[in-house]
Design a protein around this motif. Structure first.
Motif, PDB file in Angstrom:
ATOM      1  N   GLU A 191      39.179  29.025  44.185  1.00 27.23           N
ATOM      2  CA  GLU A 191      40.552  29.088  44.696  1.00 27.23           C
ATOM      3  C   GLU A 191      41.014  27.727  45.201  1.00 27.23           C
ATOM      4  O   GLU A 191      42.166  27.328  44.992  1.00 27.23           O
ATOM      5  CB  GLU A 191      40.681  30.142  45.791  1.00 27.23           C
ATOM      6  CG  GLU A 191      42.114  30.393  46.198  1.00 27.23           C
ATOM      7  CD  GLU A 191      42.327  31.658  47.004  1.00 27.23           C
ATOM      8  OE1 GLU A 191      43.425  31.804  47.588  1.00 27.23           O
ATOM      9  OE2 GLU A 191      41.406  32.498  47.067  1.00 27.23           O
ATOM     10  N   ARG A 213      44.090  40.557  41.594  1.00 29.84           N
ATOM     11  CA  ARG A 213      43.151  40.993  42.627  1.00 29.84           C
ATOM     12  C   ARG A 213      43.715  42.142  43.461  1.00 29.84           C
ATOM     13  O   ARG A 213      42.972  42.944  44.013  1.00 29.84           O
ATOM     14  CB  ARG A 213      42.772  39.817  43.526  1.00 29.84           C
ATOM     15  CG  ARG A 213      41.494  40.076  44.309  1.00 29.84           C
ATOM     16  CD  ARG A 213      41.075  38.895  45.161  1.00 29.84           C
ATOM     17  NE  ARG A 213      40.827  37.688  44.381  1.00 29.84           N
ATOM     18  CZ  ARG A 213      40.407  36.545  44.910  1.00 29.84           C
ATOM     19  NH1 ARG A 213      40.195  36.463  46.216  1.00 29.84           N
ATOM     20  NH2 ARG A 213      40.207  35.484  44.143  1.00 29.84           N
ATOM     21  N   ALA A 214      45.034  42.238  43.550  1.00 29.09           N
ATOM     22  CA  ALA A 214      45.633  43.340  44.301  1.00 29.09           C
ATOM     23  C   ALA A 214      45.341  44.688  43.647  1.00 29.09           C
ATOM     24  O   ALA A 214      45.312  45.718  44.338  1.00 29.09           O
ATOM     25  CB  ALA A 214      47.144  43.135  44.414  1.00 29.09           C
ATOM     26  N   ASP A 217      39.886  44.257  43.312  1.00 27.73           N
ATOM     27  CA  ASP A 217      39.439  43.200  44.228  1.00 27.73           C
ATOM     28  C   ASP A 217      38.135  42.586  43.720  1.00 27.73           C
ATOM     29  O   ASP A 217      37.041  42.974  44.117  1.00 27.73           O
ATOM     30  CB  ASP A 217      39.255  43.781  45.626  1.00 27.73           C
ATOM     31  CG  ASP A 217      38.946  42.706  46.672  1.00 27.73           C
ATOM     32  OD1 ASP A 217      39.081  41.511  46.342  1.00 27.73           O
ATOM     33  OD2 ASP A 217      38.567  43.067  47.801  1.00 27.73           O
ATOM     34  N   THR A 223      44.845  36.221  43.312  1.00 31.34           N
ATOM     35  CA  THR A 223      45.618  36.822  44.386  1.00 31.34           C
ATOM     36  C   THR A 223      47.107  36.774  44.033  1.00 31.34           C
ATOM     37  O   THR A 223      47.539  36.023  43.146  1.00 31.34           O
ATOM     38  CB  THR A 223      45.401  36.072  45.704  1.00 31.34           C
ATOM     39  OG1 THR A 223      45.960  34.746  45.590  1.00 31.34           O
ATOM     40  CG2 THR A 223      43.927  35.976  46.053  1.00 31.34           C
ATOM     41  N   ASP A 224      47.897  37.546  44.769  1.00 30.17           N
ATOM     42  CA  ASP A 224      49.344  37.510  44.539  1.00 30.17           C
ATOM     43  C   ASP A 224      49.909  36.117  44.784  1.00 30.17           C
ATOM     44  O   ASP A 224      50.805  35.664  44.055  1.00 30.17           O
ATOM     45  CB  ASP A 224      50.047  38.527  45.441  1.00 30.17           C
ATOM     46  CG  ASP A 224      49.873  39.965  44.967  1.00 30.17           C
ATOM     47  OD1 ASP A 224      49.248  40.167  43.900  1.00 30.17           O
ATOM     48  OD2 ASP A 224      50.365  40.878  45.658  1.00 30.17           O
ATOM     49  N   ASP A 225      49.411  35.424  45.807  1.00 29.34           N
ATOM     50  CA  ASP A 225      49.891  34.058  46.069  1.00 29.34           C
ATOM     51  C   ASP A 225      49.571  33.134  44.890  1.00 29.34           C
ATOM     52  O   ASP A 225      50.400  32.281  44.524  1.00 29.34           O
ATOM     53  CB  ASP A 225      49.257  33.507  47.348  1.00 29.34           C
ATOM     54  CG  ASP A 225      49.884  34.080  48.610  1.00 29.34           C
ATOM     55  OD1 ASP A 225      50.976  34.683  48.513  1.00 29.34           O
ATOM     56  OD2 ASP A 225      49.281  33.936  49.690  1.00 29.34           O
ATOM     57  N   GLN A 226      48.390  33.295  44.301  1.00 30.78           N
ATOM     58  CA  GLN A 226      48.047  32.478  43.140  1.00 30.78           C
ATOM     59  C   GLN A 226      48.948  32.801  41.953  1.00 30.78           C
ATOM     60  O   GLN A 226      49.377  31.898  41.229  1.00 30.78           O
ATOM     61  CB  GLN A 226      46.583  32.696  42.767  1.00 30.78           C
ATOM     62  CG  GLN A 226      45.580  32.049  43.713  1.00 30.78           C
ATOM     63  CD  GLN A 226      44.151  32.342  43.314  1.00 30.78           C
ATOM     64  OE1 GLN A 226      43.729  33.507  43.301  1.00 30.78           O
ATOM     65  NE2 GLN A 226      43.405  31.313  42.988  1.00 30.78           N
TER      66      GLN A 226
END
Length: 340
Positions: A191, A213-214, A217, A223-226
Motif C-alpha cells: 500500500e 477489499r470492501a 477483506d 481499499t476504497d481510498d486506493q
C-alpha cells in the motif's frame, strides 16, 4: 422461446472489445512445453479457441518468474517466457497481433485478431538496472507489475511484513516507464508503494488483477481510498477471478465477480473497472466463469442488472484500451542502440 435479454447481451458482447488484463498461460504452461495456444483440450484455462469463444480481443500475458528463481537466472527465465510468447505469435500470425504501439491495438480491433501484450509480473528481473528495463521494452514488453508479493529492488509487495514503499531505484523505474510509454501495474504492490506511484507517476496506471477489499477483506485487494485514487489518476482495475479474492468463505460464482464490479462502479463510476481474470495463474475458478469461453455470461449478468450498453463496453475492455492507447501513444522517441 428466445430470451430477448440473452440475445441482446450476446450481440453486445461479441460487438465489444473484450480485454483481459492478466493471464499466466505463457509463463506457467507454454514455456514448459505443456501446450500451445493453438491447441485445445490440453488443460489449463486459456487457448485461442476458448478466447475466441469468449470474444476476447486483447489478452495480457504475464512474464511471471517465481521468487524462488535466483538472480541472475530470473532475467534468463523472463527472456525465455518472452521468447515462448514470440513463438506463439509466429505459430498463428493469422490469428494473433503483438501489441507494441497504440496502432497495433487498432490493428487488432480492425482485423479481429487476438491482440497480445507482454507484461512483467515483478521487477526482480531488472536486477537493479534500467538498462534491462529498456532492453525488455525493445523486445516488446509494454507493462510491468512492480512487485509480486515479496520485496525486490523496486519495492515491497503486499506480502512483505515491513510494508515499505518504493526504493530510490523503484522511483527511477516508474519515471523511466513513464518516459518509455510502458504501463505501470500496481497489483501485488504494498500500500505504501501504491501511494508513492500515485504521487510520482505521470500517466494512468492499472491494477491488472485486483479486487475490492470492501467486498472481500484480503491484502491483495484494494481499499476504497486506493480505488478512488486510481480513478483520479485515470487508471483501471481488472477484477481477479480467484475465489479467495472474491469472497472470504464458500464457493465463488460469477455473481461474486459482478459484486466487485458493482462496488467499483458505485464508488467511481464505470470508467475505471475491467477484467483481470488471472486465468492459468489460479488454482480455482468461480462457478460460471471456468475459462474465457464463459465470458458472455458475465455480459448477460450485467445487462440483467440494468447496466447500459456503453457502461458494459467500458467494463469489458474499452477502459483498459483507453489506458494502453494513451500510454503507448506517449512513448518516447525510438531508443538509440546501446553505446559501448
Amino acid at each position: 422461446m428466445t430470451d430477448p435479454v440473452q440475445s441482446h447481451a450476446r450481440r453486445l458482447h461479441f460487438d465489444s472489445l473484450v480485454f483481459d488484463a492478466h493471464a499466466d498461460t505463457i509463463a506457467i504452461d507454454v514455456v514448459e512445453g505443456r501446450r500451445h495456444l493453438d491447441e485445445t483440450g490440453r488443460g489449463g484455462h486459456v487457448d485461442l479457441q476458448r478466447l475466441a469463444a469468449g470474444g476476447v480481443g486483447v489478452q495480457i500475458f504475464s512474464l511471471y518468474v517465481p521468487p524462488t528463481v535466483p538472480t541472475p537466472h530470473n532475467a534468463l527465465r523472463a527472456l525465455t517466457i518472452l521468447d515462448a510468447l514470440a513463438a506463439e505469435v509466429q505459430r498463428s500470425p493469422d490469428r494473433i497481433v503483438w501489441i507494441r504501439r497504440a496502432q497495433d491495438l487498432e490493428e487488432a480491433r480492425r482485423s479481429r485478431k487476438l491482440g497480445v501484450i507482454a507484461s512483467l509480473e515483478g521487477c526482480e528481473v531488472l536486477a537493479g538496472s534500467l538498462a534491462v528495463l529498456r532492453t525488455l521494452y525493445r523486445l516488446g514488453v509494454r507493462a510491468a507489475g512492480l512487485t509480486w508479493n515479496v520485496r525486490n529492488e523496486v519495492a515491497d509487495g503486499v506480502g512483505e511484513p515491513r510494508a515499505a514503499g518504493l526504493t530510490a531505484f523503484g522511483k527511477e523505474v516508474v519515471a523511466e516507464m513513464d518516459r518509455l510509454g510502458m504501463v505501470v501495474d500496481v497489483s501485488h504492490l504494498s500500500e505504501a508503494g501504491f501511494w508513492e506511484v500515485m504521487e510520482i507517476g505521470r500517466h494512468p496506471v492499472i491494477a491488472s488483477h485486483s479486487n475490492a477489499r470492501a467486498i472481500c477483506d484480503h491484502v491483495r485487494n484494494l481499499t476504497d481510498d486506493q480505488i478512488r485514487a486510481l480513478a483520479r489518476k485515470g487508471g483501471v482495475m481488472g477484477i481477479n477471478f480467484f475465489p479467495g479474492f472474491l469472497r472470504k468463505e464458500g464457493p465463488a460464482t460469477l455473481d461474486d465477480v459482478v459484486r466487485h464490479i458493482e462496488h467499483v462502479v458505485e464508488l467511481v463510476g464505470p470508467d475505471h473497472v475491467g477484467l483481470g481474470s488471472d486465468f492459468d495463474g489460479i488454482s480455482r475458478v468461480p462457478q460460471g466463469l471456468e475459462d474465457p469461453s464463459h465470458l458472455p455470461a458475465l455480459t448477460e449478468a450485467l445487462v440483467r442488472r440494468g447496466y447500459d450498453d456503453l457502461a458494459i463496453r467500458k467494463i469489458l475492455g474499452e477502459n483498459f484500451a483507453r489506458v494502453f492507447t494513451a500510454v503507448l501513444g506517449a512513448s518516447a522517441a525510438p531508443l538509440a542502440p546501446p553505446q559501448g
